[in-house]
Structures are given as structure tokens and as C-alpha cells.
Motif scaffolding. Structure first.
Motif, short mmCIF file in Angstrom:
data_model
loop_
_atom_site.label_atom_id
_atom_site.label_comp_id
_atom_site.label_asym_id
_atom_site.label_seq_id
_atom_site.Cartn_x
_atom_site.Cartn_y
_atom_site.Cartn_z
N ARG A 1 54.93 47.58 35.58
CA ARG A 1 53.69 47.18 34.89
C ARG A 1 53.48 48.03 33.64
O ARG A 1 53.14 47.50 32.58
N HIS B 1 46.80 46.44 39.54
CA HIS B 1 48.02 45.95 38.90
C HIS B 1 48.39 44.54 39.33
O HIS B 1 49.47 44.06 39.03
N VAL C 1 54.48 50.09 39.59
CA VAL C 1 53.69 50.62 38.47
C VAL C 1 54.60 50.90 37.27
O VAL C 1 54.23 50.64 36.12
N TRP D 1 45.30 50.32 43.72
CA TRP D 1 46.36 50.13 42.71
C TRP D 1 46.95 48.73 42.80
O TRP D 1 47.30 48.12 41.78
#
Ligand SMILES: *Cc1c(COP(=O)(O)O)cnc(C)c1O
Length: 366
Positions: A68, A94, A65, A90
Motif C-alpha cells: 500500500r 488500508h 502495508v 490497519w
């Protein structure tokens, strides 16, 4: 300002990634940048590699994350998959790829409805005995996932326990098990870490997973033409902050571990275990002072350590000290040499550089 800085050479990082690709011309290379890119800064390293790297690998969702949110759109694989079922949302959000190593992860995936199928790498335990399905259980998992609308582009993934060793017997055993499975399942493979990428072409698959070599450390027991071409990415650089002469027989530092065998010139360097420089560094651990090899003497303190600079005529307060990496005069101190003197490996030294040490980036991004 305190002079200790970790200089990160992003051109060297790109060079080492290209070298990993050249070692395996028929594979694609996942750049493994877990643990904050082995201490080098994950986002900075990912940005520097984004134009070249086919994919990145990280240890967990949080690391993915971060990439990203920093604008990295390259595929990212979670090497250990999810740690709990709620992470699947998630992964989907993502657009991550995931390894599955345990039955509960497969069940969770099959009970989930992603917006798009998730690329899945099935991890098999071929002998490392850490993560992965037993070889005899893989066919079942593979069949389940092949038919599942939740999963796409299945790969078979495994990890070697001894690819760095000159003795190849256990590596060969793992390879034999993997080749049998690959044939049965007709599966694309992802097996090779850095040492296997460098030394074992037989293990090169659709993908390889080089990590430490990207940062310029040689993971093999011996040097090869390829490992000789690796360039250090991190230079941990500091300066002399004090100098004194000690008489023969005088001890230096905590516990008086080292005693001067003759009258000696001792330099105090800013840098210690409070920065991640290993307290296990023995007397004689190499350091570059003005580009010249010198021995560390005495125990490493929290913020300082001491070096015998009797052999460096031009050592003064403010002189450059390289703990590992490349000195201004071009001399290189291999982190692998330093690690041997600390009875450890480059991985722990690099991941151990603490946030207290500022990182300074050199070379163009992307
Ligand atoms: C860390 C890791 C790698 C990279 O290993 P290096 O020895 O740094 O090249 C590859 N695969 C897996 C599963 C890993 O955990």
C-alpha cells in the motif's frame, strides 16, 4: 563490483500469471506474493502485475502495508488474517481483505467497527491440519459472519496438503469434504494453490491462489504442457573469478569432498551460501557456464563455489555462470533441477536469496 546478480524478468512474471488464468478460465487468480514475492521483490512484482492481477495475497499485515505504501491499490488478502486484535484498525485503514482461521479472530472482528465491511475468507481445515476451522464448526462461523455488519463477501478458503503429488487419494478426500461444505453453505470457494491450479480443475473456485508457478517453477512431480510453458522469472547470474587445473586424485574445497577423477579444469564462481546458494548442493549440481551444463564439484563456501569446466573449451575468467534461470545463449537451467540436487524445493532456494545479492529488474512495469 562482485558479479553475482539476481536478474528478474517481469515479462516472464506477467506471462506466468496469464498462464495461471488460462489454466482456470472460470476463476479469478490471486497472485500470491508473500515472503517478498518468493524472494523476487514484492513491490516490483506487484507493480508489474498491477494492471493484470485481480488481487494479491500476502502472509501478514507488514507485507500488505509495504505494498500500500508503494502505491498498490489492488485488493490484498492476508492469508493468515490478523496476528493480534490491534491489527484490525490497519486492515480497515488500508482496505485489506482477511482470512479468519480461529475463533478469536472472529470474536475480534465482531467487536470491531470498521468504516466499511471487511471482505472475509473463512478458512476451513479440510485435511492439511495447519490452519482453519474444523469442517463441523464452519457452519456456525459462516452464519455468524453472514449476519455481521463488519464482514462482507464471504468466501470459503482451504489449502491442499498433496496437490503436487501424482497420487490423488488424499487430495480427493479433502475435495470431498470441501464439496459437501460448499453445497451446504452455498459458498464461493478459494482452494487451489499452484499445483491444484495446474493439475486439478475440479478444485478451481471463484478464486485460485497461485504462488510458485508465477515465478516459473513447476510444483508438480511431472511435466505437463502448461508447466512446460512456464518461464523462469529469476536468473541468478555470476562469473568465473579464477581458473586452475588440478591433477587426478587432488581434492577441491573444504573437507576434500570431491577428488578429481582425472586431470580437471576447475572454475571458481562468485556466489555461496552467504548469498543463499544452498550449501547442500551435491557434487554434480548443474550450473551453466557460457550456456553449457557443468557439474558443481566440492562443498559450497560462503562466497564461492567450484565447477568442473573441463568440458567448456571457451571458459575464461569473466565467463558467464548461471546458477539457475536463463543463460545469454538462451539455455535454461530449471531451478527445480537445482533444488533436486540440493535435496530441497524451489521455494527455499528462491526465498533464500539474501539481501546481499542485488536484484536487477528487466521488462516494463505495469
Ligand atoms: C503460499 C500459499 C499459497 C501459494 O502456494 P504455491 O504452492 O506457492 O502456489 C496458497 N495458499 C496459501 C494459504 C499459501 O500459504
Amino acid at each position: 563490483m562482485r558479479p553475482l546478480v539476481a536478474h528478474i524478468d517481469l515479462d516472464a512474471l506477467r506471462h506466468n500469471y496469464q498462464l495461471a488464468c488460462q489454466c482456470a478460465p472460470h476463476s479469478r487468480s490471486v497472485a500470491v506474493i508473500k515472503a517478498n514475492a518468493y524472494g523476487h521483490g514484492a513491490l516490483e512484482c506487484a507493480r508489474a502485475l498491477a494492471a493484470d492481477a485481480s488481487a494479491f495475497a500476502v502472509a501478514c499485515l507488514e507485507e500488505a502495508v509495504t505494498l500500500r505504501e508503494g502505491g498498490i491499490t489492488t485488493p490484498i488478502i492476508l492469508l493468515e488474517g490478523i496476528f493480534s486484535t490491534d491489527e484490525l484498525a490497519w486492515v480497515d485503514e488500508h482496505r485489506l481483505w482477511m482470512a479468519v482461521h480461529s475463533a478469536w479472530q472472529v470474536e475480534a472482528l465482531l467487536a470491531f467497527s470498521p468504516r466499511e465491511p471487511i471482505p472475509v475468507w473463512v478458512k476451513v481445515d479440510s485435511g492439511m491440519h495447519r490452519l482453519g476451522f474444523a469442517p463441523e464448526d464452519v457452519s456456525n462461523v459462516w452464519a455468524q459472519l453472514s449476519e455481521a455488519p463488519q464482514a462482507s463477501s464471504l468466501h470459503l478458503m482451504s489449502h491442499f496438503a498433496t496437490a503436487d503429488a501424482a497420487d490423488s487419494r488424499y487430495f480427493q478426500q479433502q475435495m470431498t469434504r470441501l464439496q459437501a461444505l460448499a453445497t451446504t453453505l452455498d459458498a464461493p470457494l478459494c482452494l487451489a494453490n499452484s499445483p491444484a491450479t495446474l493439475a486439478w480443475p475440479v478444485s478451481h473456485g471463484a478464486w485460485n491462489r497461485p504462488g510458485i508457478m508465477l515465478f516459473g517453477s513447476n510444483p508438480l512431480e511431472t511435466a505437463t504442457p502448461a508447466t512446460d510453458s512456464l518461464r523462469p522469472v529469476m536468473t541468478l547470474r555470476s562469473e568465473i573469478i579464477a581458473l586452475r587445473d588440478v591433477e587426478a586424485g587432488e581434492p577441491v574445497g573444504y573437507g576434500g569432498r570431491w577428488r578429481a577423477p582425472r586431470r580437471s579444469r576447475i572454475a571458481v564462481v562468485a556466489g555461496g551460501y552467504g548469498d543463499g546458494y544452498d550449501r547442500h548442493a551435491q557434487d554434480g549440481t548443474p550450473v551453466l557456464v557460457n550456456g553449457q551444463h557443468c557439474p558443481l564439484v566440492g562443498k559450497v563456501s560462503m562466497d564461492m563455489f567450484t565447477v568442473d569446466v573441463s568440458g567448456v573449451a571457451d571458459a575464461v575468467i569473466g565467463s558467464e555462470v548461471v546458477l539457475w534461470g536463463r543463460a545469454s545463449n538462451g539455455a535454461v537451467l530449471s531451478i527445480d533441477d537445482v533444488a533436486r540436487h540440493c535435496d530441497t524445493i524451489s521455494y527455499t532456494l528462491l526465498t533464500g536469496v539474501l539481501p546481499r545479492v542485488p536484484r536487477r529488474y528487466h521488462g516494463a512495469f505495469g
